[in-house]
Scaffold this active site. Structure first.
Site, PDB file in Angstrom:
ATOM      1  N   ASP A  41      -4.525   6.872  15.408  1.00  0.00           N
ATOM      2  CA  ASP A  41      -4.484   5.517  15.996  1.00  0.00           C
ATOM      3  C   ASP A  41      -3.090   4.896  15.942  1.00  0.00           C
ATOM      4  OD1 ASP A  41      -4.392   5.254  13.262  1.00  0.00           O
ATOM      5  OD2 ASP A  41      -5.797   3.585  13.156  1.00  0.00           O
ATOM      6  N   ASP A  57      -0.007   3.191  10.259  1.00  0.00           N
ATOM      7  CA  ASP A  57       0.615   1.943  10.695  1.00  0.00           C
ATOM      8  C   ASP A  57       1.007   1.022   9.542  1.00  0.00           C
ATOM      9  OD1 ASP A  57       1.166   1.579  13.338  1.00  0.00           O
ATOM     10  OD2 ASP A  57      -0.928   1.216  13.884  1.00  0.00           O
TER      11      ASP A  57
HETATM   12  P1  ADP Z   1      -1.965   3.474   6.500  1.00  0.00           P
HETATM   13  O1  ADP Z   1      -0.504   3.716   6.302  1.00  0.00           O
HETATM   14  O2  ADP Z   1      -2.763   4.736   6.458  1.00  0.00           O
HETATM   15  O3  ADP Z   1      -2.230   2.598   7.699  1.00  0.00           O
HETATM   16  P2  ADP Z   1      -2.473   1.176   4.758  1.00  0.00           P
HETATM   17  O4  ADP Z   1      -2.715   0.238   5.887  1.00  0.00           O
HETATM   18  O5  ADP Z   1      -3.382   1.111   3.584  1.00  0.00           O
HETATM   19  O6  ADP Z   1      -2.494   2.706   5.219  1.00  0.00           O
HETATM   20  O7  ADP Z   1      -0.977   0.934   4.282  1.00  0.00           O
HETATM   21  C1  ADP Z   1      -0.426   1.677   3.213  1.00  0.00           C
HETATM   22  C2  ADP Z   1       0.453   0.793   2.371  1.00  0.00           C
HETATM   23  O8  ADP Z   1       1.538   0.298   3.151  1.00  0.00           O
HETATM   24  C3  ADP Z   1      -0.222  -0.467   1.839  1.00  0.00           C
HETATM   25  O9  ADP Z   1      -0.961  -0.257   0.670  1.00  0.00           O
HETATM   26  C4  ADP Z   1       0.964  -1.363   1.565  1.00  0.00           C
HETATM   27  O10 ADP Z   1       1.584  -1.052   0.346  1.00  0.00           O
HETATM   28  C5  ADP Z   1       1.920  -0.990   2.687  1.00  0.00           C
HETATM   29  N1  ADP Z   1       1.770  -1.985   3.769  1.00  0.00           N
HETATM   30  C6  ADP Z   1       0.730  -2.141   4.615  1.00  0.00           C
HETATM   31  N2  ADP Z   1       0.911  -3.194   5.427  1.00  0.00           N
HETATM   32  C7  ADP Z   1       2.113  -3.730   5.085  1.00  0.00           C
HETATM   33  C8  ADP Z   1       2.896  -4.838   5.555  1.00  0.00           C
HETATM   34  N3  ADP Z   1       2.457  -5.622   6.555  1.00  0.00           N
HETATM   35  N4  ADP Z   1       4.080  -5.072   4.959  1.00  0.00           N
HETATM   36  C9  ADP Z   1       4.530  -4.287   3.966  1.00  0.00           C
HETATM   37  N5  ADP Z   1       3.853  -3.235   3.469  1.00  0.00           N
HETATM   38  C10 ADP Z   1       2.661  -2.940   4.023  1.00  0.00           C
END
Ligand code: ADP
Ligand code: F6P
Length: 323
Positions: free
Chosen positions: A132, A106
């Site tokens: 999820d 996400d």
């Molecule tokens: P996942 O993709 O497994 O949910 P993360 O939540 O760590 O993993 O998100 C991966 C990367 O995506 C983050 O380190 C960030 O660089 C980017 N990211 C996450 N949330 C945002 C957001 N709200 N806006 C822009 N980039 C985001």
């Protein structure tokens, strides 16, 4: 959007077994249709820094059976800022990348959405062990992670049976209990705790364990999702209030690694192929999902607005079968 000539592929967030198979499928399908294909290393960090290289047919060879992601991944706080997103989009333009396929969870989708607002076409593929993501019934890595956890719990069962103990096993899932619920059911857990539900330790843990013990059972398995936490304290409480010696085990990152199962390789291959087909059909800023046994794609804004909830029956079944 049919002007797309160069496609980049990136893996982002927590790695998941099967991500390599997805990257391979994207690259090989893209090459098959005559696109120039680029590997973007180390997630959004590598995009900002220009860690990008062209892929040929052999670049993705011998990868689909390997766990992790051979192009690397990252959590990139810089990319959550508008400045970081602008720089990432600029870097994509430097390498003539018109569209990026993002394999991740996400958080990575939100990053992809931000990139789309900067004028870079994106397509998301669901890759996370947690399952999820609301816009899909299945995420790449879920099956492998569950099988790893199941294998570990079966081993713990051997020793807890030998010693008449209770194994309290923490599985991954910071905010989702899908791994805990399904693995708990398959492992024959006596108690399964997921972050989606509130718990009362007496009512939901100690009470059921005593009841089961009174029926003659001598060894027990309690599965706790990471998001519920307090695994060690829970284990101490079980020892204290049931008289059964409990031992905590936190499975942790072993669930993220290892050879992807057939299901993960197959889903990753299908989704990778479908992502390129989606771009080819002129549909961009889409998220790939798997619904009712077929591949689908949704607009990225719609996909990110969707919600998903666990079927409470998944936990209920474990309770019924344990009693
Ligand atoms: P996942 O993709 O497994 O949910 P993360 O939540 O760590 O993993 O998100 C991966 C990367 O995506 C983050 O380190 C960030 O660089 C980017 N990211 C996450 N949330 C945002 C957001 N709200 N806006 C822009 N980039 C985001
Ligand atoms: O998203 C997958 C996941 O394994 C979660 O279950 C877990 O909470 C998180 O990643 C942990 O990630 P890390 O240890 O890399 O910060």
């Amino acid at each position: 959007m049919n002007q797309i000539k160069t496609i980049g592929v990136i893996t982002s967030g927590g790695d998941a077994p099967g991500m390599n198979a997805a990257v391979r499928a994207v690259v090989r399908t893209g090459l098959h249709y005559g696109y120039k294909m680029m590997l973007i290393k180390h997630g959004y960090t590598g995009l900002i820094n220009g860690e990008i290289e062209e892929a040929d047919f052999t670049s993705v060879g011998d990868t689909l059976q390997r766990g992790g992601t051979f192009i690397g991944t990252s959590r990139c706080p810089e990319f959550t800022t508008e400045d970081g997103q602008r720089r990432a989009a600029q870097m994509a333009r430097v390498f003539d990348i018109d569209a990026i396929v993002v394999v991740g969870g996400d958080g990575s989708y939100k990053g992809a959405q931000a990139l789309s607002k900067q004028g870079i076409a994106v397509v998301g593929i669901p890759g996370t062990i947690d399952n999820d993501i609301a816009s899909t019934d299945y995420t790449i890595g879920f099956d492998t992670a569950m099988n790893t956890a199941l294998d570990a719990i079966d081993k713990l069962r051997d020793t807890s049976l030998s010693h008449d103990r209770c194994s309290v096993v923490e599985v991954m899932g910071r905010s989702a209990g899908y791994i805990a619920a399904q693995v708990g059911m398959a492992a024959g857990a006596d108690v399964v705790l997921v972050p989606e539900e509130d718990y009362d330790i007496d009512r939901d843990v100690i009470g059921p364990l005593i009841e089961t013990r009174n029926k003659g059972k001598k060894h027990f398995i309690v599965v706790v999702a990471e998001g519920v936490g307090m695994t060690e304290q829970l284990s101490e409480a079980i020892t204290k209030y049931t008289g059964v010696e409990a031992r905590p085990t936190i499975l942790g990152h072993i669930q993220r690694g290892g050879t992807p199962t057939l299901r993960d390789r197959e889903m990753a291959s299908r989704m990778g192929y479908y992502a390129v087909e989606t771009i080819r059909a002129g549909r961009v800023n889409r998220i790939i999902g798997f619904r009712e046994n077929r591949l689908v794609d949704y607009d990225i804004d719609e996909a990110l607005a969707m919600s998903k909830s666990m079927d409470p029956m998944d936990v209920e079944i474990s309770k019924i079968l344990a009693q």
